[in-house]
Design an enzyme around this catalytic site. Structure first.
Site, short mmCIF file in Angstrom:
data_model
loop_
_atom_site.label_atom_id
_atom_site.label_comp_id
_atom_site.label_asym_id
_atom_site.label_seq_id
_atom_site.Cartn_x
_atom_site.Cartn_y
_atom_site.Cartn_z
N ASN A 1 84.66 -16.72 49.75
CA ASN A 1 83.95 -15.51 49.32
C ASN A 1 82.46 -15.82 49.37
O ASN A 1 81.95 -16.55 48.53
CB ASN A 1 84.40 -15.14 47.90
N TRP A 2 81.79 -15.27 50.37
CA TRP A 2 80.37 -15.61 50.57
C TRP A 2 79.46 -14.85 49.60
O TRP A 2 78.26 -15.09 49.56
CB TRP A 2 79.96 -15.34 52.01
N LYS A 3 80.01 -13.90 48.88
CA LYS A 3 79.22 -13.10 47.92
C LYS A 3 77.97 -12.54 48.62
O LYS A 3 78.03 -12.21 49.79
CB LYS A 3 78.91 -13.92 46.68
N HIS B 1 86.95 -8.43 41.68
CA HIS B 1 86.29 -9.71 41.36
C HIS B 1 85.56 -9.58 40.02
O HIS B 1 85.01 -8.53 39.71
CB HIS B 1 85.31 -10.08 42.48
N SER C 1 84.61 -22.84 40.94
CA SER C 1 84.07 -24.18 41.17
C SER C 1 85.04 -25.10 41.93
O SER C 1 85.16 -26.28 41.62
CB SER C 1 83.64 -24.83 39.85
N GLU D 1 90.87 -16.30 38.63
CA GLU D 1 89.53 -16.87 38.55
C GLU D 1 89.02 -16.78 37.11
O GLU D 1 88.48 -15.74 36.70
CB GLU D 1 88.57 -16.09 39.47
N GLY E 1 83.84 -19.92 46.32
CA GLY E 1 82.52 -19.30 46.39
C GLY E 1 81.51 -20.27 47.00
O GLY E 1 81.47 -20.46 48.21
N GLY E 2 80.72 -20.91 46.17
CA GLY E 2 79.62 -21.77 46.61
C GLY E 2 79.98 -22.75 47.73
O GLY E 2 79.25 -22.86 48.72
N GLU F 1 82.77 -10.49 39.07
CA GLU F 1 81.37 -10.06 39.17
C GLU F 1 81.27 -8.55 39.31
O GLU F 1 80.33 -7.93 38.84
CB GLU F 1 80.68 -10.79 40.34
N GLY G 1 81.02 -20.54 39.45
CA GLY G 1 79.63 -20.90 39.68
C GLY G 1 79.04 -21.78 38.59
O GLY G 1 77.83 -21.95 38.51
P1 13P Z 1 82.46 -20.58 42.90
O1 13P Z 1 83.39 -21.33 43.83
O2 13P Z 1 81.04 -20.59 43.37
O3 13P Z 1 82.62 -21.03 41.48
O4 13P Z 1 82.92 -19.04 42.95
C1 13P Z 1 84.24 -18.71 42.77
C2 13P Z 1 84.44 -17.29 43.09
O5 13P Z 1 84.00 -16.42 42.35
C3 13P Z 1 85.16 -16.94 44.32
O6 13P Z 1 85.46 -15.60 44.38
#
Ligand code: 13P
Length: 253
Positions: free
Chosen positions: A10-12, A96, A214, A168, A235-236, A98, A174
């Protein structure tokens, strides 16, 4: 039933078109020869089309990060499932944390999005997870239960075959604070038990449940070693070809 591991990035809100196509080109090379793992990337909307072109002939799947619950019309700023389908998206991330946290999504809007995505042949990656406060107050399982029942409301067994669930925990996103494999497994097992109660043993056995929060090349193996963890939503660490490929190649590490 053997569940095929599914790792999605997920590149956000990261990557211009040029950066996105560059990353995908690198991934095509670094992931070549990978077998028995399904891989998807979820670029931002502006890069979806270019990435879809770049992915032609590749086994890497395309995912969107969100979708609206109407097909078309006066909904300024929104993207329809038809538009996503037309450019070759197979998956769409829905609910998600967020989006729940910053954009007012609720179990009800998430449910509407799930239904419309499935109607148009998009496979939802349905996200659920508790906040730190909820965990500390001992509400983890009741929150997960509410999110599952709300988000999946009205979906039948057949539709469930197209759904992937991503657990999640919000406190792990993050933050560098991963859930331990045991902490994650406890919730994954709970989710599977709920699916068995709501649907059937067959659905509970077949639905893939990803862990997200993470995830790194260092911790993926421990997570994937758990019985009910079938993949990861990253994510990251999905923003660089090197770390994402190492996660996808978890078996080789
Ligand atoms: P991180 O891997 O950066 O913690 O993000 C997880 C995430 O929200 C994937 O959708």
């Amino acid at each position: 039933m053997e569940r095929l591991p599914f790792i999605a990035g997920n590149w956000k809100m990261n990557k211009t078109v040029e950066e996105a196509t560059g990353l995908v080109r690198e991934l095509k090379t670094s992931l070549s020869g990978v077998k028995d793992v399904e891989v998807a990337v979820a670029p931002p909307f502006t890069a979806l089309y270019s990435v879809s072109q770049e992915l032609m002939g590749s086994s890497i799947r395309l995912a969107a990060q969100n979708v609206f619950y109407e097909e078309k019309g006066a909904f300024t700023g929104e993207i329809s499932p038809l538009m996503l389908k037309a450019i070759g998206c197979q998956y769409v991330i829905i609910g998600h944390s967020e989006r729940r946290q910053f954009f007012g999504e609720t179990d009800e809007t998430v449910n509407r999005k799930m239904k419309v995505a499935l109607t148009h042949g998009l496979n939802p990656i349905f996200c659920i997870g508790e906040t730190l406060k909820e965990r500390e107050e001992g509400k983890t399982f009741s929150v997960i239960r509410r999110q599952i029942e709300g988000g999946l409301q009205g979906l039948g067994e057949n539709e469930m075959k197209g759904v992937v669930i991503a657990y999640e925990p919000v406190w792990a996103i993050g933050t560098g604070k991963t859930a331990t494999p045991e902490q994650a497994e406890e919730v994954h097992r709970f989710i599977r038990e709920r699916l068995e109660k709501l649907y059937s043993p067959e659905i509970a056995r077949g639905v893939r449940i990803q862990y997200g929060g993470s995830v790194t090349p260092e911790n993926i193996r421990g997570l994937m070693g758990q019985e009910d963890i079938d993949g990861a939503l990253v994510g990251g660490a999905s923003l660089k070809a090197e770390s994402f490929s190492r996660i996808v190649r978890f078996r080789e590490m």
